[in-house]
Design an enzyme around this catalytic site. Structure first.
Site, PDB file in Angstrom:
ATOM      1  N   ASN A 174      -5.126   5.542  -1.337  1.00  0.00           N
ATOM      2  CA  ASN A 174      -4.358   5.924  -0.142  1.00  0.00           C
ATOM      3  C   ASN A 174      -3.818   7.345  -0.249  1.00  0.00           C
ATOM      4  O   ASN A 174      -3.698   8.044   0.753  1.00  0.00           O
ATOM      5  CB  ASN A 174      -3.189   4.962   0.085  1.00  0.00           C
ATOM      6  CG  ASN A 174      -3.629   3.686   0.783  1.00  0.00           C
ATOM      7  OD1 ASN A 174      -4.735   3.616   1.297  1.00  0.00           O
ATOM      8  ND2 ASN A 174      -2.776   2.685   0.792  1.00  0.00           N
TER       9      ASN A 174
ATOM     10  N   HIS B 283      -3.624  -4.243  -5.386  1.00  0.00           N
ATOM     11  CA  HIS B 283      -3.840  -3.650  -4.070  1.00  0.00           C
ATOM     12  C   HIS B 283      -5.306  -3.747  -3.660  1.00  0.00           C
ATOM     13  O   HIS B 283      -6.169  -3.129  -4.280  1.00  0.00           O
ATOM     14  CB  HIS B 283      -3.377  -2.178  -4.102  1.00  0.00           C
ATOM     15  CG  HIS B 283      -3.436  -1.507  -2.775  1.00  0.00           C
ATOM     16  ND1 HIS B 283      -3.690  -0.172  -2.628  1.00  0.00           N
ATOM     17  CD2 HIS B 283      -3.274  -1.989  -1.528  1.00  0.00           C
ATOM     18  CE1 HIS B 283      -3.684   0.140  -1.340  1.00  0.00           C
ATOM     19  NE2 HIS B 283      -3.435  -0.955  -0.659  1.00  0.00           N
TER      20      HIS B 283
ATOM     21  N   SER C  15       0.834  -1.204   0.000  1.00  0.00           N
ATOM     22  CA  SER C  15       0.000   0.000   0.000  1.00  0.00           C
ATOM     23  C   SER C  15       0.859   1.239   0.000  1.00  0.00           C
ATOM     24  O   SER C  15       0.349   2.344  -0.114  1.00  0.00           O
ATOM     25  CB  SER C  15      -0.910   0.015   1.229  1.00  0.00           C
ATOM     26  OG  SER C  15      -0.174  -0.191   2.391  1.00  0.00           O
TER      27      SER C  15
ATOM     28  N   GLU D 118      -6.689  -1.865  -6.903  1.00  0.00           N
ATOM     29  CA  GLU D 118      -5.830  -0.993  -7.701  1.00  0.00           C
ATOM     30  C   GLU D 118      -4.797  -1.882  -8.389  1.00  0.00           C
ATOM     31  O   GLU D 118      -4.092  -2.660  -7.723  1.00  0.00           O
ATOM     32  CB  GLU D 118      -5.130   0.036  -6.805  1.00  0.00           C
ATOM     33  CG  GLU D 118      -6.080   1.126  -6.317  1.00  0.00           C
ATOM     34  CD  GLU D 118      -5.424   2.119  -5.375  1.00  0.00           C
ATOM     35  OE1 GLU D 118      -5.773   3.297  -5.414  1.00  0.00           O
ATOM     36  OE2 GLU D 118      -4.568   1.711  -4.569  1.00  0.00           O
TER      37      GLU D 118
HETATM   38  N1  3HC Z   1     -14.854  -9.420   6.696  1.00  0.00           N
HETATM   39  C1  3HC Z   1     -15.934  -9.795   6.008  1.00  0.00           C
HETATM   40  N2  3HC Z   1     -17.090  -9.090   5.993  1.00  0.00           N
HETATM   41  C2  3HC Z   1     -17.143  -7.981   6.755  1.00  0.00           C
HETATM   42  C3  3HC Z   1     -16.057  -7.535   7.521  1.00  0.00           C
HETATM   43  C4  3HC Z   1     -14.877  -8.304   7.473  1.00  0.00           C
HETATM   44  N3  3HC Z   1     -13.792  -7.960   8.154  1.00  0.00           N
HETATM   45  N4  3HC Z   1     -16.424  -6.388   8.153  1.00  0.00           N
HETATM   46  C5  3HC Z   1     -17.688  -6.135   7.791  1.00  0.00           C
HETATM   47  N5  3HC Z   1     -18.111  -7.098   6.947  1.00  0.00           N
HETATM   48  C6  3HC Z   1     -19.408  -7.150   6.280  1.00  0.00           C
HETATM   49  C7  3HC Z   1     -20.500  -7.425   7.253  1.00  0.00           C
HETATM   50  O1  3HC Z   1     -20.697  -8.807   7.404  1.00  0.00           O
HETATM   51  C8  3HC Z   1     -21.688  -6.749   6.600  1.00  0.00           C
HETATM   52  O2  3HC Z   1     -22.236  -7.537   5.591  1.00  0.00           O
HETATM   53  P1  3HC Z   1     -23.835  -7.533   5.318  1.00  0.00           P
HETATM   54  O3  3HC Z   1     -24.232  -6.092   5.178  1.00  0.00           O
HETATM   55  O4  3HC Z   1     -23.994  -8.308   4.054  1.00  0.00           O
HETATM   56  O5  3HC Z   1     -24.416  -8.184   6.513  1.00  0.00           O
HETATM   57  C9  3HC Z   1     -21.084  -5.555   5.883  1.00  0.00           C
HETATM   58  O6  3HC Z   1     -19.697  -5.847   5.745  1.00  0.00           O
HETATM   59  C10 3HC Z   1     -21.296  -4.309   6.675  1.00  0.00           C
HETATM   60  O7  3HC Z   1     -20.721  -4.522   7.956  1.00  0.00           O
HETATM   61  P2  3HC Z   1     -21.352  -3.983   9.298  1.00  0.00           P
HETATM   62  O8  3HC Z   1     -22.849  -3.902   9.177  1.00  0.00           O
HETATM   63  O9  3HC Z   1     -20.789  -4.780  10.421  1.00  0.00           O
HETATM   64  O10 3HC Z   1     -20.739  -2.552   9.491  1.00  0.00           O
HETATM   65  P3  3HC Z   1     -20.707  -1.341   8.498  1.00  0.00           P
HETATM   66  O11 3HC Z   1     -21.965  -1.168   7.737  1.00  0.00           O
HETATM   67  O12 3HC Z   1     -20.188  -0.221   9.310  1.00  0.00           O
HETATM   68  O13 3HC Z   1     -19.596  -1.723   7.434  1.00  0.00           O
HETATM   69  C11 3HC Z   1     -17.354  -1.589   6.740  1.00  0.00           C
HETATM   70  C12 3HC Z   1     -18.305  -2.023   7.839  1.00  0.00           C
HETATM   71  C13 3HC Z   1     -17.553  -2.451   5.505  1.00  0.00           C
HETATM   72  C14 3HC Z   1     -15.963  -1.794   7.277  1.00  0.00           C
HETATM   73  C15 3HC Z   1     -17.685  -0.093   6.387  1.00  0.00           C
HETATM   74  O14 3HC Z   1     -17.745   0.657   7.563  1.00  0.00           O
HETATM   75  C16 3HC Z   1     -16.641   0.520   5.479  1.00  0.00           C
HETATM   76  O15 3HC Z   1     -16.660   0.351   4.277  1.00  0.00           O
HETATM   77  N6  3HC Z   1     -15.742   1.313   6.079  1.00  0.00           N
HETATM   78  C17 3HC Z   1     -14.656   1.972   5.325  1.00  0.00           C
HETATM   79  C18 3HC Z   1     -13.479   1.044   5.282  1.00  0.00           C
HETATM   80  C19 3HC Z   1     -12.373   1.584   4.436  1.00  0.00           C
HETATM   81  O16 3HC Z   1     -12.291   2.762   4.120  1.00  0.00           O
HETATM   82  N7  3HC Z   1     -11.466   0.689   4.069  1.00  0.00           N
HETATM   83  C20 3HC Z   1     -10.313   1.076   3.257  1.00  0.00           C
HETATM   84  C21 3HC Z   1      -9.170   1.421   4.124  1.00  0.00           C
HETATM   85  S1  3HC Z   1      -7.730   1.794   3.229  1.00  0.00           S
HETATM   86  C22 3HC Z   1      -7.074   0.301   2.866  1.00  0.00           C
HETATM   87  O17 3HC Z   1      -7.530  -0.742   3.250  1.00  0.00           O
HETATM   88  C23 3HC Z   1      -5.862   0.329   2.038  1.00  0.00           C
HETATM   89  C24 3HC Z   1      -4.660  -0.003   2.818  1.00  0.00           C
HETATM   90  O18 3HC Z   1      -3.583  -0.034   1.913  1.00  0.00           O
HETATM   91  C25 3HC Z   1      -4.344   0.976   3.910  1.00  0.00           C
END
Ligand code: 3HC
Length: 554
Positions: free
Chosen positions: A192, A142, A121, A154
């Site tokens: 990122n 990515h 990343s 990505e």
């Molecule tokens: N594994 C599998 N499924 C997951 C999960 C996980 N770790 N976390 C959440 N889920 C699923 C849940 O089961 C749920 O599925 P459903 O709606 O079908 O039942 C769905 O995702 C939504 O989860 P929740 O209802 O528990 O909670 P949220 O609605 O708050 O969603 C989230 C959680 C998907 C994490 C959402 O908050 C989100 O998209 N957040 C932003 C995350 C983000 O920005 N990630 C990118 C970070 S940068 C990166 O990763 C790059 C790196 O290089 C740094």
């Protein structure tokens, strides 16, 4: 020859690696899941199993499919098992020497035409590739956390990459049900490079102690409508990862806002890395106390809403519903002498009505803006200044827009608290009412405003009374970064919007938000923010769009 992927391997079974294994296995690929020891490989099996169990318990996966998915995965600690892999994706810690040692070892194990991908990343993919025997087969793939949920992949190219590899990886990502965006090798790539400086700015604001962590998170989650607030998201991504990407971004750009804030460094040194260690900005341990709720005890018993328009009506209704005795004054002829001693007066959008000549374009108030047809309500003897004249230090005045603030500034006694208030559009998480506190604001005054807004059904956010307050200062700079990326020719507005919606769960892309707000509004907002922070400057492309009133998306 166009690569064909039948057998895939993932090296490194941390949060990301385990998620990537799950993605491939669920899409029917046989997968080698590799980590450095049998214990680590077993830990990886635990991560994948737990995630699949979760899907089963939610009714999204049958037990039979869970078992079949697990059967497709071979957990191993032996790199030598990967001899027949067509694609190897490494997701090991972000240290160049570790990546190099793995890729060098793979050079002797996999076929010369196997594709080697990195989930890095932050590190330079070109540097990873250049250290291998066949750099033309080293590509970036990515994923985003949580990998099973977020759709963005990505695909990172280098100047060394063979022509058909990026296309083959893009097609593979589509087969996995993902949304690929193909870009060159630049610090932070697309998502990122936009997300991490936004997180860093939020962390830097938090470390000033002027905004609480909950308010900061609410500003972005509830105020902008993002899936999570920046501190919660940093804890999810891992503070070590956020810090590493900041370091890489800062090394590449030397922009102050890309540097890792000192609080972030301290938390990383203290090994408080977020969810994965149980503590980061928040405490995830089972015995962590719930966030204190300020309650509504301190709310005002009465308030005056002075002004016209939708917001005035909304505020008057919401306050009354909360049990506040509301005096609504929407007529400039009303005698305002009785407002003396009111605990709370809200001035709303009434400034335009104050100067009768403004409406007719004949306002000749001395000192009015030369380019403007009117005085924006600053006319002496106007409605709001009549109100301002009767108020004293017993009253807290909330100005719900700039014109109202401008209309009373200089008329109000210095000891009257005048706080900016911005009520943001409702999102699916609620509606933020944000107010600014300054040096003269007492804790009791801030508590009264917070409690009253809470009782009225808003999500309150308190931050420094500076241009943009919390929501617009974070949002406008985030959007400004996206424009600068497009201006640099690295990505298109469509790429950026795909990256932020599919990679970070944004309900709308940054350019969709920008087009809605208007380039002029964002450019003006950034100019204002630049008056207190000279590092904030609107990008020339943003200014061009503002001047020509052109949207970024068709
Ligand atoms: N594994 C599998 N499924 C997951 C999960 C996980 N770790 N976390 C959440 N889920 C699923 C849940 O089961 C749920 O599925 P459903 O709606 O079908 O039942 C769905 O995702 C939504 O989860 P929740 O209802 O528990 O909670 P949220 O609605 O708050 O969603 C989230 C959680 C998907 C994490 C959402 O908050 C989100 O998209 N957040 C932003 C995350 C983000 O920005 N990630 C990118 C970070 S940068 C990166 O990763 C790059 C790196 O290089 C740094």
């Amino acid at each position: 020859m166009v690569p064909v992927f039948s057998k895939v391997a993932v090296i490194g079974l941390g949060t990301m690696g385990a998620g990537i294994v799950e993605v491939f296995a669920k899409a029917d690929f046989p997968v080698y899941a590799v980590d450095g020891s049998t214990e680590l490989a077993e830990r990886g099996r635990g991560f994948v199993t737990k995630s699949l169990e979760r899907a089963v318990s939610k009714g999204k996966l049958s037990e039979a499919d869970r078992d079949a998915t697990l059967e497709r995965i071979t957990f191993t600690a032996e790199l030598s098992d990967l001899a027949d892999a067509d694609l190897v994706i490494e997701a090991v810690p972000e240290r160049m020497e570790i990546k190099h040692s793995i890729f060098t070892a793979l050079d002797d194990i996999v076929r010369p035409d196997a594709i080697l991908a990195s989930n890095t990343s932050s590190l330079s993919l070109t540097e990873v590739a250049a250290g291998t025997r066949h750099p033309e087969r080293v590509v970036g793939m990515h994923f985003f956390n949580p990998a099973p949920v977020l759709q963005l992949v990505e695909v990172i190219t280098t100047v060394l990459l063979a022509d058909d590899v990026a296309d083959a990886i893009r097609d593979l990502a589509l087969k996995l049900g993902k949304k690929p965006v193909v870009v060159g090798d630049r610090a932070g790539f697309v998502a990122n490079a936009l997300l991490i400086p936004y997180l860093a700015r939020a962390i830097a604001l938090y470390q000033t102690g002027k905004v609480s962590r909950v308010d900061l998170d609410n500003a972005c989650k509830v105020g902008i409508g993002l899936p999570m607030g920046p501190l919660t998201l940093s804890d999810l991504v891992g503070l070590d990862v956020v810090h590493e990407v900041c370091e890489v971004m800062y090394a590449a750009t030397k922009r102050a806002s890309d540097a890792s804030p000192s609080l972030l460094r301290q938390l990383v040194l203290a090994k408080r890395l977020g969810r994965k260690t149980g503590q980061g900005f928040y405490d995830y341990s089972a015995d962590a106390g719930a966030e204190e709720d300020a309650g509504t005890d301190a709310m005002t018993a009465s308030a005056a809403i002075v002004g016209k328009g939708e917001l005035a009506t909304q505020l008057a209704g919401a306050f009354a519903k909360a049990g506040v005795t509301v005096t609504a004054i929407d007529d400039p002829e009303t005698d305002v002498a009785d407002l003396a001693g009111s605990p709370l007066v809200v001035l709303v959008g009434g400034a335009e009505a104050e100067c009768a000549n403004c409406d007719s374009g004949e306002c000749d108030v001395e000192g009015k803006d030369a380019d403007s047809a009117c005085c924006s309500g600053a006319a002496p003897g106007n409605w709001f200044s009549d109100v301002a004249e009767v108020l004293d230090a017993r009253t807290v005045v909330l100005a719900a827009d700039e014109a109202s603030e401008f209309a009373v500034a200089g008329v109000l006694d210095d000891d009257v608290a005048l706080l900016p208030l911005r009520v943001h559009q409702e999102t699916k998480h609620g509606q933020v009412a944000e107010f600014g506190v300054s040096l003269g604001t007492t804790d009791e005054q801030a508590a009264m405003v917070r409690a009253t807004l809470t009782a009225a059904g808003f999500v309150p956010v308190a931050g420094p009374a500076r241009p943009g307050l919390v929501v617009d200062s974070l949002l406008f700079q985030h959007v400004g970064d996206a424009v600068a990326m497009v201006d640099a020719g690295y990505a298109t507005p469509q790429d950026v919007d795909t990256a932020m919606t599919a990679g970070c769960g944004y309900p709308r892309g940054l350019f969709a938000i920008l087009d809605d707000l208007g380039a002029d509004v964002v450019a003006d907002g950034l100019l204002e923010q630049g008056s207190v922070d000279p590092t904030v400057v609107p990008n020339p492309l943003l200014v061009e769009h503002a001047v020509r009133d052109l949207p970024f998306l068709d």
